[in-house]
Design an enzyme around this catalytic site. Structure first.
Site, mmCIF file in Angstrom:
data_model
loop_
_atom_site.group_PDB
_atom_site.id
_atom_site.type_symbol
_atom_site.label_atom_id
_atom_site.label_comp_id
_atom_site.label_asym_id
_atom_site.label_seq_id
_atom_site.Cartn_x
_atom_site.Cartn_y
_atom_site.Cartn_z
ATOM 1 N N ILE A 22 0.841 -1.195 0.000
ATOM 2 C CA ILE A 22 0.000 0.000 0.000
ATOM 3 C C ILE A 22 0.877 1.247 0.000
ATOM 4 C CG2 ILE A 22 -1.811 1.261 1.223
ATOM 5 C CD1 ILE A 22 -2.554 -1.385 2.595
ATOM 6 N N CYS A 23 0.520 2.188 -0.866
ATOM 7 C CA CYS A 23 1.228 3.464 -0.900
ATOM 8 C C CYS A 23 0.266 4.566 -0.460
ATOM 9 C CB CYS A 23 1.741 3.756 -2.315
ATOM 10 S SG CYS A 23 2.589 5.349 -2.460
#
Length: 271
Positions: free
Chosen positions: A93-94
């Site tokens: 996840i960014c």
């Protein structure tokens, strides 16, 4: 036995408190689960927000805490495949909250809410999935179609977490303590010297007993008894007692009747 060797004791204590709070009062659309032996990995099921291509889907993710947490942010991963600009094909996840905007005072609740909000409003400018990011900017309908397709295939409802953040081992310990208290109370209320009921063996399984003869042990199979603690001969004697009494009573009555008849015959002869 909980180990949690990856985290300092003070962090484990704070996490346990926060996880219990999340379990008892979860954020909207989020259910948290945890491995009681390792608080450094937090799991969560996130419901796809209504009105998005992820609606009706349930996405499982995890947060991995480092040994110096909370000074450094956790790493987030989606375990459920999802088509999203800010989520890589390997699930990473960014989001700024887990990177440059991280603050040690931020709790797990805040992180989970931000991740769910990411499903509502993606940020294609910082895309980890370039295909999804480009598609979102150029053709939203095509992006939404891909996202719905992934949701329908991969984001089916997951089995619910069994215990959430409450330790099963602690629950089991409490149950054992309760049972022990009840047992002690029963023993106190029992009259001293009274015989306790013996366990009933299965009537289908023959028991074995060991006898000694000439210094050798011999195994003898004993037929199962229908009444625990009472020998077969005693049962037979008890059962035969009423029959014997009836026979004796019958003989005495017959003798009495015969004497009466003899007396009547003698009276008739005299007449």
């Amino acid at each position: 036995m909980a180990t949690n060797e990856n985290l300092p004791p003070n962090v484990i204590k704070q996490l346990a408190k926060e996880l219990k709070n999340l379990d008892e009062s979860p954020p909207e659309g989020i259910k948290v689960g945890v491995n009681d032996d390792d608080f450094s990995t937090i799991y969560a099921d996130i419901e796809g927000p209504a009105g998005t291509p992820y609606e009706n889907g349930v996405f499982r993710m995890k947060l991995v805490l480092s040994h110096d947490f909370p000074h450094s942010p956790p790493k987030g991963y989606f375990l459920t495949k999802i088509f999203h600009p800010n989520i890589a094909t390997n699930g990473e996840i960014c989001v700024n909250t887990l990177k440059k905007d991280w603050n040690p005072s931020l709790g797990l609740r805040h992180v989970l809410i931000v991740v769910r909000c990411l499903l509502i409003e993606p940020f294609p400018e910082s895309a980890l999935n370039e295909q999804a990011g480009k598609m979102l900017l150029e053709n939203y309908e095509e992006y939404a179609r891909h996202a719905r397709l992934y949701t329908g295939i991969h984001a089916k409802p997951k089995p619910k977490f069994k215990s959430g953040a409450i330790s099963e081992s602690t629950t089991a310990l409490n149950v054992d303590q309760t049972n022990t208290s009840v047992l002690n109370a029963d023993q106190k209320s029992t009259t001293p010297g009274a015989a306790l009921p013996l366990p009933c063996p299965s009537p289908l399984a023959p028991s074995t007993t060991s006898t000694r003869g000439n210094g050798k042990e011999q195994q003898a199979a004993i037929a199962p008894e229908t009444d625990t603690g009472v020998s077969g001969s005693t049962v037979a004697a008890a059962a035969a007692a009423p029959t014997t009494q009836k026979k004796e009573g019958g003989l005495a009555k017959a003798h009495a009747d015969k004497k009466k008849m003899d007396a009547r015959k003698k009276s008739l002869k005299r007449l």
